[in-house]
Design a protein around this motif. Sequence first.
Motif, PDB file in Angstrom:
ATOM      1  N   LYS A 120       0.826  -1.208   0.000  1.00 51.15           N
ATOM      2  CA  LYS A 120       0.000   0.000   0.000  1.00 51.15           C
ATOM      3  C   LYS A 120       0.862   1.261   0.000  1.00 51.15           C
ATOM      4  O   LYS A 120       0.579   2.214  -0.720  1.00 51.15           O
ATOM      5  CB  LYS A 120      -0.930  -0.010   1.216  1.00 51.15           C
ATOM      6  N   THR A 159      -0.944   4.550  -8.628  1.00 49.63           N
ATOM      7  CA  THR A 159      -1.518   5.793  -8.122  1.00 49.63           C
ATOM      8  C   THR A 159      -1.253   6.951  -9.076  1.00 49.63           C
ATOM      9  O   THR A 159      -2.137   7.755  -9.378  1.00 49.63           O
ATOM     10  CB  THR A 159      -0.918   6.127  -6.745  1.00 49.63           C
ATOM     11  N   GLY A 200      -8.568   1.799  -5.940  1.00 51.60           N
ATOM     12  CA  GLY A 200      -8.732   1.245  -4.600  1.00 51.60           C
ATOM     13  C   GLY A 200      -9.029  -0.246  -4.666  1.00 51.60           C
ATOM     14  O   GLY A 200      -8.454  -1.048  -3.927  1.00 51.60           O
ATOM     15  N   TYR A 212      -5.843  -2.204  -5.552  1.00 47.35           N
ATOM     16  CA  TYR A 212      -4.986  -2.394  -4.371  1.00 47.35           C
ATOM     17  C   TYR A 212      -5.601  -3.429  -3.433  1.00 47.35           C
ATOM     18  O   TYR A 212      -4.908  -4.292  -2.891  1.00 47.35           O
ATOM     19  CB  TYR A 212      -4.800  -1.069  -3.616  1.00 47.35           C
ATOM     20  N   TYR A 256     -10.817   6.456  -8.478  1.00 43.94           N
ATOM     21  CA  TYR A 256     -10.317   5.981  -7.192  1.00 43.94           C
ATOM     22  C   TYR A 256     -11.038   4.729  -6.730  1.00 43.94           C
ATOM     23  O   TYR A 256     -10.504   3.943  -5.955  1.00 43.94           O
ATOM     24  CB  TYR A 256     -10.321   7.123  -6.167  1.00 43.94           C
TER      25      TYR A 256
END
Lengths: 274, 251
Positions: A214, A228, A249, A252, A245
């Motif tokens: 992360k 990112t 998100g 990830y 996002y």
Amino acid sequence: MSTSTPAEVDPHLPTIRGNENVFRWDAGWLLVLAASALLAILVLVVGNPFDRIFRFVLDGLRVTVMVTLVTFGLVLVVGIIGALGRLTHIAPLRGLATLYVEVVRGIPLLVQLYFWYYAFPSIVRDLGTQWNVESMKNFVANPYVMAIAGLTLCYGAYMTEVYRAGIQSIPKGQMEAARSLGMTYFQAMRYIILPQAIRVILPPVGNEFITLLKDSSLVSAVAVADLTRRGREFQAITPLPLHIYLMIGLMYLIMTLLSARVVAMIEARMSKER
Amino acid sequence: MKRFSVILWAMLIMALVFSACTPAQPSEKTKVRVATDATFPPFEMVDENTKQLTGFDVELMNAIAQKAGFEVEWINVGFDPMLAGIAECQYDMAIAAITITEERKASMDFSDPYINAGQIVTVRKETTDISGKNDLKGKKIGAQLGTTGAIEAEKIEGAEVKTYDSYDQAFLDLANGQIDAVIADYPTTLAFLATNPDKLKTVGEVFTDENYGVAFCKKKADLIPQVNAAIKALKEDGTIKKLEEKWLAGK
């Protein structure tokens, strides 16, 4: 990995091998499946703009995975060196290792990354001017190398503490017994202490991996085109913050859920070899 | 444990390889490291399909490089780190709609201006009584809060100034007839008109002196004459005009 050869396992010990599958269906796997299914639905069924975002950020995903894996490999090495330093009886080395851990743990990762990418090269260049070394004068930092170096040194400090705690959890008598058998310090570490410590530290090591995965998003601040950063770039050409996002998100999340499962599987396998 | 130590050695070797690969091999054409922040369309952005850098500044820099005879190595980084990197000579040059200011000149050098980023007046297409800044007395003027545009609007006698959080809100209010004119940065205005060509037009000339320039690391000052000559040539042969029309739309 706990014993050097399978033959050394005591045949009289009760074994659960074969009775239990390492790969077990549980809530964790369901989460992985659900998150992946959601991603697939967004990309394949809902499509625009999710499929566009997905295609755009895909090579950022590759960079994120690469940076994380390479860094983690290095962190495992730095951690063990650091831990041995923390536990050694040689005072200067112990002081050095302690200094490293305390300093690095006290500074935010983002600041450290900025330091390695911007400040460190300028130090090298200044020294190059002073010593008149041509290659140092024109030193230019490669963003990937610097990002990996920064992440490695930061996480190496945390890993040092994980290893140290693991090694210290093994009773002192083990080392004493090994030494009295005529093993050197390093032999005792290698054959007696570390194999036992690995089982203890495995869960926190897995945790470090997930946190690292992360935190690797911070490298987007030093010119590394990771997941990112790709998201930021897409937002600049098409302002869709919610979609972007959500997508990133989710990507990830799938990676971290998956890593948590892999760690759980390794743990299960290790506990059987006991 | 054998396997473990093999992995350890592999990691160590990998670390050495990584630390050994420092770049900077001289090629025949000089490579110039140019930083940008590709999150500022239409000046610099990443093309959705090719994933290459594109935009006004990117095409301009490529044209400059061709004229000046060097090769561009792009580095895409955030705006603040980019300025810091130029000051530290981490990059040779930077192009990213950077306004030339006295403050910035302390830590970096600038080329000649390549586009005037001063303020310009925008009105509705059907408006005929406003042909520039001097016709704005007593009118309702919109501007973005805190920008040079707002400051300039306040200076106009008898004008009623409305400020907005962003440019596009001001332009929207103008299009809807709530205000008579908007004062905003020239490139920003052109970019807005490019995507909303129907209702608005610019009038008069750019009336303040703010310019975008190419920034240089102080140690690379020897590049400035080459780049300035290239900018001059590109202005003269109409390339910059064409780029403005392509990326920022015409008046």
